[in-house]
Motif scaffolding. Structure first.
Motif, short mmCIF file in Angstrom:
data_model
loop_
_atom_site.label_atom_id
_atom_site.label_comp_id
_atom_site.label_asym_id
_atom_site.label_seq_id
_atom_site.Cartn_x
_atom_site.Cartn_y
_atom_site.Cartn_z
N LEU A 54 4.01 7.59 15.67
CA LEU A 54 3.16 8.20 14.65
C LEU A 54 2.14 7.21 14.08
N GLY A 55 2.23 5.95 14.51
CA GLY A 55 1.32 4.93 14.01
C GLY A 55 1.82 4.24 12.75
N ILE A 56 3.06 4.48 12.37
CA ILE A 56 3.65 3.85 11.19
C ILE A 56 4.24 2.50 11.59
N PRO A 57 3.93 1.45 10.84
CA PRO A 57 4.45 0.12 11.19
C PRO A 57 5.98 0.10 11.24
N THR A 58 6.49 -0.58 12.26
CA THR A 58 7.94 -0.77 12.38
C THR A 58 8.33 -2.19 12.00
N GLU A 59 7.33 -3.00 11.62
CA GLU A 59 7.59 -4.35 11.13
C GLU A 59 7.19 -4.38 9.66
N PRO A 60 7.72 -5.35 8.91
CA PRO A 60 7.44 -5.41 7.47
C PRO A 60 5.94 -5.55 7.18
N PHE A 61 5.52 -4.88 6.08
CA PHE A 61 4.13 -4.94 5.65
C PHE A 61 4.07 -4.77 4.14
N ALA A 62 2.94 -5.10 3.56
CA ALA A 62 2.75 -4.93 2.11
C ALA A 62 1.26 -5.02 1.79
N PHE A 63 0.93 -4.58 0.57
CA PHE A 63 -0.44 -4.63 0.09
C PHE A 63 -0.46 -5.19 -1.32
N SER A 64 -1.60 -5.77 -1.71
CA SER A 64 -1.73 -6.25 -3.08
C SER A 64 -1.50 -5.09 -4.04
N ASN A 65 -1.06 -5.42 -5.23
CA ASN A 65 -0.65 -4.46 -6.27
C ASN A 65 0.63 -3.72 -5.86
N ASN A 66 1.29 -4.20 -4.81
CA ASN A 66 2.52 -3.58 -4.30
C ASN A 66 2.36 -2.08 -4.07
N VAL A 67 1.19 -1.70 -3.58
CA VAL A 67 0.94 -0.30 -3.26
C VAL A 67 1.85 0.10 -2.10
N ARG A 68 2.52 1.23 -2.25
CA ARG A 68 3.44 1.75 -1.22
C ARG A 68 2.90 3.08 -0.70
N PRO A 69 2.14 3.05 0.38
CA PRO A 69 1.57 4.30 0.90
C PRO A 69 2.66 5.25 1.39
N LYS A 70 2.39 6.53 1.25
CA LYS A 70 3.37 7.55 1.68
C LYS A 70 2.99 8.11 3.05
#
Length: 143
Positions: free
Chosen positions: A101-117
């Protein structure tokens, strides 16, 4: 705590990353690393329309955690709005692995700790302002 002086760190600059005179120091702290041996890649963006686009980042830094579960990285940035995307290459194949589906299977993160759904985050959700004072950007890696 791991600092830049004890890191194996490389930086890759992109076209358009002129160094204007007005820069400020920031410190990026990344915690909850999935591996104390796998490379952590930090991608720095300063334009909304290029955020998360292939090669849209201004520059990237690759950090080897050298046995630590947290990294602290000082960076000088031109003043303005910035966002950071982070990945950790846990299988050391030099790419961010994704599922069908194109969703990362390895750890990732964004500034402001945004957690996309259901979709990648927007630059405006992840941005922080680099100005005259020192800024600390604290990010927790998501597995």
């Amino acid at each position: 705590m791991l600092t830049a002086s004890s890191l194996a760190c490389t930086s890759v600059a992109r076209a358009g990353s002129d160094n204007p005179a007005a820069t400020s120091s920031i410190t990026v702290v990344v915690s909850n690393l999935a591996s104390t041996k796998s490379a952590v890649k930090l991608y720095f963006y300063n334009l909304r329309e290029k955020f998360l686009k292939p090669n849209g980042y201004v520059f990237k830094k690759v950090v080897q955690p050298s046995g630590q579960s947290k990294i602290t990285l000082p960076v000088d940035l031109p003043q303005g709005e910035w966002a950071v995307a982070i990945t950790q290459d846990t299988n050391n194949n030099d790419k961010l692995d994704k599922n069908f589906l194109g969703i990362p299977t390895e750890p990732f993160a964004f500034s402001n700790n945004v957690r996309p759904k259901l979709s990648p985050p927007d630059f405006n959700d992840c941005k922080f302002v680099v100005g005259g004072t020192s800024t600390v950007v604290t990010i927790t890696l998501k597995e």
